[in-house]
Design a protein around this motif. Structure first.
Motif, mmCIF file in Angstrom:
data_model
loop_
_atom_site.group_PDB
_atom_site.id
_atom_site.type_symbol
_atom_site.label_atom_id
_atom_site.label_comp_id
_atom_site.label_asym_id
_atom_site.label_seq_id
_atom_site.Cartn_x
_atom_site.Cartn_y
_atom_site.Cartn_z
ATOM 1 N N PRO A 193 53.674 -14.146 -83.841
ATOM 2 C CA PRO A 193 53.050 -15.472 -83.903
ATOM 3 C C PRO A 193 51.873 -15.487 -84.867
ATOM 4 O O PRO A 193 51.043 -14.574 -84.870
ATOM 5 C CB PRO A 193 52.586 -15.719 -82.461
ATOM 6 C CG PRO A 193 53.437 -14.814 -81.630
ATOM 7 C CD PRO A 193 53.710 -13.610 -82.474
ATOM 8 N N ARG B 226 60.561 -10.455 -80.406
ATOM 9 C CA ARG B 226 59.582 -10.152 -81.445
ATOM 10 C C ARG B 226 59.774 -8.744 -81.993
ATOM 11 O O ARG B 226 59.607 -8.500 -83.199
ATOM 12 C CB ARG B 226 58.167 -10.334 -80.898
ATOM 13 C CG ARG B 226 57.845 -11.785 -80.575
ATOM 14 C CD ARG B 226 56.492 -11.937 -79.882
ATOM 15 N NE ARG B 226 56.301 -13.315 -79.434
ATOM 16 C CZ ARG B 226 55.232 -13.743 -78.760
ATOM 17 N NH1 ARG B 226 54.244 -12.895 -78.474
ATOM 18 N NH2 ARG B 226 55.144 -15.011 -78.381
ATOM 19 N N GLU C 134 60.208 -12.557 -74.794
ATOM 20 C CA GLU C 134 59.245 -12.595 -75.891
ATOM 21 C C GLU C 134 59.146 -11.237 -76.578
ATOM 22 O O GLU C 134 59.251 -11.124 -77.799
ATOM 23 C CB GLU C 134 57.864 -13.005 -75.373
ATOM 24 C CG GLU C 134 57.749 -14.446 -74.935
ATOM 25 C CD GLU C 134 56.332 -14.775 -74.498
ATOM 26 O OE1 GLU C 134 55.405 -14.014 -74.878
ATOM 27 O OE2 GLU C 134 56.147 -15.773 -73.790
ATOM 28 N N ALA D 103 51.233 -20.073 -80.114
ATOM 29 C CA ALA D 103 52.363 -19.310 -79.575
ATOM 30 C C ALA D 103 52.495 -19.480 -78.073
ATOM 31 O O ALA D 103 53.570 -19.285 -77.511
ATOM 32 C CB ALA D 103 52.196 -17.836 -79.921
ATOM 33 N N THR E 202 60.063 -18.205 -81.192
ATOM 34 C CA THR E 202 59.459 -17.240 -82.114
ATOM 35 C C THR E 202 59.549 -17.731 -83.558
ATOM 36 O O THR E 202 58.610 -17.557 -84.346
ATOM 37 C CB THR E 202 60.159 -15.873 -81.973
ATOM 38 O OG1 THR E 202 59.980 -15.386 -80.636
ATOM 39 C CG2 THR E 202 59.606 -14.866 -82.961
ATOM 40 N N GLU F 88 64.272 -18.105 -76.702
ATOM 41 C CA GLU F 88 63.014 -17.486 -77.102
ATOM 42 C C GLU F 88 63.002 -17.209 -78.601
ATOM 43 O O GLU F 88 61.942 -17.264 -79.236
ATOM 44 C CB GLU F 88 62.789 -16.189 -76.326
ATOM 45 C CG GLU F 88 61.550 -15.414 -76.734
ATOM 46 C CD GLU F 88 60.269 -16.235 -76.630
ATOM 47 O OE1 GLU F 88 59.392 -16.069 -77.511
ATOM 48 O OE2 GLU F 88 60.141 -17.040 -75.683
ATOM 49 N N THR F 89 64.163 -16.935 -79.183
ATOM 50 C CA THR F 89 64.229 -16.740 -80.634
ATOM 51 C C THR F 89 63.782 -17.999 -81.355
ATOM 52 O O THR F 89 63.051 -17.939 -82.352
ATOM 53 C CB THR F 89 65.654 -16.360 -81.064
ATOM 54 O OG1 THR F 89 66.057 -15.166 -80.390
ATOM 55 C CG2 THR F 89 65.716 -16.117 -82.568
#
Length: 385
Positions: free
Chosen positions: A60, A53, A49, A66, A191, A187-188
């Motif tokens: 988020p 980010r 994460e 999120a 996001t 995770e991308t």
């Protein structure tokens, strides 16, 4: 799945059972080793994460949304999760077909039989895919007792542990690095959807539009299917075709898959927009995982080279044939074309300039712009900037 009652267009229970019966067993691991793998994947998902980010500069929009769950699943668990998502997405189309069937003589009998047949077919497809997916951000994920979802209809992140272990062993790469590398990609996706609130609804509207254009007249569909099969087999040359053995001109798209050929013209138009969005999302995830990789994944270069080779060649002749038939080759092109688009735009206007893509549906690239990033830059970054 059992609460609907009556004959359904798709027997979802049978789909799950069929996938479980046909599914391949995962790699052999001890119980202690399995616990360690699950725990490590959860840690990597959490660590990813911050890395994603920071690199993407996306935050988020709503902290509650999120906080989507991370589920480390086996192959049957992946199947159950996707069946739940399919049911939600396909509900309008199935209702449309159900209304059409109600007025037909023997419609109830046809529905009962058809639901079983379709359930088996869906189960076979999910069985094939369940051994190939490493991870997935489920955008449309209805929460259930065994499958929690995010707040306000948010998604969930699935990591398919047996497949990750299978691929890391097959490629003979560092397992800890590979697991983190996979988590960076998935995770991308999380996001993307948590930082861009309108993206989920936009995709849903496009998918619903695609299904609304479905021609449910059996005779029309069968005729289109017959023409598609002839086209794939070369039995009915198209206009302007120069005959067998003619080389495909450079830059020209490959012959479409069976799935593409049975679509209506209106569906192809919607599919063009969906393809552009999916190319963006997948290419962005690939760009991020490789961009973050050198900082936190020491063997990222080796992993990428081996993984790209595996992606391109498939697991064998049968696998390649099925990929082509189902249109999965288009999925592989999305990674390649989308990553090139993102890399080109970031090199030209920087990460902040690229992030204008998330402003609204109007700033998403078209299918043509994915192939020619300069056209997107010219359209979105006007001279007045």
């Amino acid at each position: 799945m059992t609460s609907l009652g009556g004959a359904q267009m798709v027997d979802w229970n049978l789909a799950v059972a069929t996938a479980a019966r046909l599914g391949r067993p995962g790699p052999e691991v001890s119980r202690e080793e399995a616990r360690g793998i699950v725990a490590e994947l959860r840690r990597h998902a959490k660590v990813s994460e911050e890395h994603v980010r920071g690199f993407t500069r996306l935050a988020p929009a709503n902290p509650e949304v999120a906080d989507t769950p991370v589920l480390v699943v086996d192959r049957p668990g992946w199947v159950r999760a996707n069946v739940a998502g399919f049911r939600e997405l396909l509900s309008p189309l199935l209702s449309k077909v159900e209304e059409r069937r109600t007025g037909m003589p023997g419609g109830a009998v046809l529905g009962a039989v058809g639901g079983k047949v379709t359930g088996v077919e869906v189960g076979m497809l999910l069985s094939f895919l369940s051994s190939r997916v490493l991870g997935q951000y489920e955008t449309f994920a209805p929460a259930g007792r065994d499958l929690p979802g995010g707040a306000d209809g948010g998604g969930r992140l699935l990591l398919v542990a047996p497949n990750i272990v299978h691929v890391e062993r097959e490629l003979e790469v560092d397992p800890h690095d590979f697991r983190l590398w996979v988590c960076l990609h998935e995770e991308t996706h999380r996001t993307q959807f948590t930082a861009v609130p309108w993206l989920r609804d936009h995709l849903r509207m496009e998918i619903q539009s695609f299904m609304e254009q479905t021609d449910i007249d059996p005779s029309t569909l069968l005729e289109r299917l017959r023409e598609a099969v002839q086209s794939l087999s070369g039995g009915k040359p198209g206009e302007g075709q120069e005959g067998e053995g003619a080389e495909q001109p450079e830059g020209e798209e490959e012959r479409p898959s069976l799935v593409e050929l049975v679509q209506t013209p209106a569906q192809r138009e919607v599919l063009g927009r969906l393809t552009a969005v999916m190319s963006l999302l997948e290419g962005h995830a690939d760009y991020v995982m490789d961009g973050v990789g050198p900082q936190v994944v020491p063997t990222v270069t080796e992993i990428r080279e081996k993984f790209q080779k595996r992606r391109a060649t498939g697991a064998g002749r049968l696998d390649l044939a099925l990929r082509k038939l189902l249109g999965l080759d288009a999925k592989l092109r999305q990674y390649r074309d989308g990553e090139r688009f993102v890399r080109t735009v970031v090199d030209e206007v920087g990460m902040e300039g690229f992030n204008r893509v998330w402003t609204s549906p109007n700033t998403l690239p078209t299918k043509a712009e994915i192939a020619k990033p300069a056209e997107w830059i010219a359209r979105v970054h006007r001279k007045t900037d």
